[in-house]
Design a protein around this motif. Structure first.
Motif, short mmCIF file in Angstrom:
data_model
loop_
_atom_site.label_atom_id
_atom_site.label_comp_id
_atom_site.label_asym_id
_atom_site.label_seq_id
_atom_site.Cartn_x
_atom_site.Cartn_y
_atom_site.Cartn_z
N MET A 103 7.72 -0.06 -5.24
CA MET A 103 6.80 -1.28 -5.97
C MET A 103 7.20 -2.83 -5.92
SD MET A 103 3.83 -0.60 -9.10
CE MET A 103 3.37 0.70 -8.28
N GLY A 104 8.20 -2.05 -6.72
CA GLY A 104 9.52 -3.19 -7.00
C GLY A 104 9.48 -4.25 -5.70
N LEU A 105 10.26 -3.54 -4.95
CA LEU A 105 10.00 -3.77 -3.56
C LEU A 105 9.23 -4.77 -2.04
CD1 LEU A 105 13.12 -4.49 -1.06
CD2 LEU A 105 12.19 -2.04 -0.50
N PHE A 106 7.66 -3.76 -2.47
CA PHE A 106 7.16 -3.85 -1.55
C PHE A 106 5.83 -4.96 -2.02
CE2 PHE A 106 8.91 -0.50 0.67
CZ PHE A 106 9.21 -1.18 1.91
N SER A 107 6.09 -4.77 -3.37
CA SER A 107 4.60 -5.55 -4.42
C SER A 107 5.32 -6.50 -4.85
CB SER A 107 4.04 -4.25 -5.12
OG SER A 107 4.19 -2.90 -4.66
N ILE A 108 5.64 -6.01 -6.33
CA ILE A 108 6.57 -7.32 -7.21
C ILE A 108 7.10 -8.49 -6.69
CG2 ILE A 108 7.45 -7.54 -9.31
CD1 ILE A 108 5.15 -6.08 -9.38
N ALA A 109 8.11 -8.31 -5.60
CA ALA A 109 8.99 -8.91 -5.02
C ALA A 109 7.89 -10.36 -3.66
CB ALA A 109 9.77 -8.30 -3.96
N ILE A 157 0.71 -1.19 -0.19
CA ILE A 157 -0.78 0.12 -0.44
C ILE A 157 1.17 1.26 0.11
CG2 ILE A 157 -0.82 0.71 2.73
CD1 ILE A 157 -2.82 0.49 -0.48
N VAL A 158 1.86 0.96 0.19
CA VAL A 158 3.03 2.18 0.72
C VAL A 158 2.98 3.03 -0.49
CG1 VAL A 158 5.37 2.77 1.21
CG2 VAL A 158 4.03 1.54 2.95
N PRO A 159 3.93 2.44 -2.14
CA PRO A 159 3.71 2.47 -3.28
C PRO A 159 2.99 3.19 -3.54
CG PRO A 159 4.96 0.14 -3.47
CD PRO A 159 4.25 0.90 -1.49
N LEU A 177 10.02 7.10 -6.15
CA LEU A 177 10.22 6.12 -5.04
C LEU A 177 8.75 4.86 -5.23
CD1 LEU A 177 10.88 8.76 -2.20
CD2 LEU A 177 12.82 6.71 -2.79
N SER A 178 7.66 5.75 -5.50
CA SER A 178 6.24 5.01 -6.59
C SER A 178 6.74 3.80 -6.36
CB SER A 178 5.37 5.92 -6.20
OG SER A 178 4.60 4.87 -6.43
N MET A 179 7.64 3.93 -7.48
CA MET A 179 8.00 2.79 -8.65
C MET A 179 8.86 2.15 -7.94
SD MET A 179 8.10 5.39 -11.68
CE MET A 179 8.71 4.24 -12.98
N ILE A 180 9.92 2.53 -7.03
CA ILE A 180 11.03 1.63 -7.15
C ILE A 180 10.57 0.40 -5.75
CG2 ILE A 180 13.18 1.48 -5.35
CD1 ILE A 180 14.05 4.39 -6.97
#
Length: 183
Positions: free
Chosen positions: A107-113, A82-84, A102-105
């Motif tokens: 998103m990779g860390l908190f969503s995609i991973a 939810i953070v991104p 920051l949202s895009m980066i």
């Protein structure tokens, strides 16, 4: 100038609109992309709330384990996804490039991973279900692994489109920033 109901201005046939100012294309694109990203963020928010509800019901044991299974491990870090989305929403009012990046980066860390980890975590259960027809976790009578893989596919698409539109929006904002610097 003619009014809507009145006669047309003398000396014009209505084809003299070519000289009028137009909204620059990067501004039009920015508005369109912000709207698309907001729609995707709201879809993500609905899915996120459903996941929080599922996890809460599983932990609080409001329903039996036959109805709602305990959460998979990947669901816990995915709650940070939810953070991104919030960073993306915060970047819109003033076209804040740093928040969007920051949202895009994140998103990779908190969503995609977590989604990649989740697909690997659930794979043995999915393999067992499809080879032997045995499921040990259930979600309202359905195999939990099947339902969660469907959710995974949907969420991956939402995040992929969100990243795509964010990249296009970032490019649009860079274009307008570069044009302002030239002047």
């Amino acid at each position: 100038m003619a009014s809507r109901a009145g006669p047309r201005a003398a000396g014009t046939d209505g084809s003299d609109f070519q000289h009028r100012e137009r909204v620059a294309t990067h501004y039009q694109m920015s508005v369109t992309l912000k709207y698309e990203i907001k729609k995707l963020i709201y879809v993500h928010l609905v899915i996120w709330l459903l996941l929080v509800a599922k996890m809460s019901v599983g932990h609080l044991r409001l329903l039996s384990h036959d109805q709602v299974a305990m959460p998979y491990q990947w669901e816990y870090p995915y709650l940070l996804s939810i953070v991104p989305s919030l960073l993306g929403l915060l970047s819109f009012p003033r076209n804040n490039i740093s928040y969007l990046v920051l949202s895009m980066i994140s998103m990779g860390l908190f969503s995609i991973a977590p989604l990649i980890y989740g697909s690997m975590e659930m794979f043995p259960a999915a393999q067992q279900l499809y080879r032997h027809g045995k499921a040990y976790r259930f979600l309202f009578g359905f195999s939990a692994v099947s339902v969660m893989y469907l959710v995974l596919v949907l969420v991956v698409q939402v995040h992929a489109w969100q990243l795509y539109y964010s990249k296009k929006l970032l490019d649009s904002w860079f274009t307008s920033t570069q044009e302002k610097k030239r002047k």
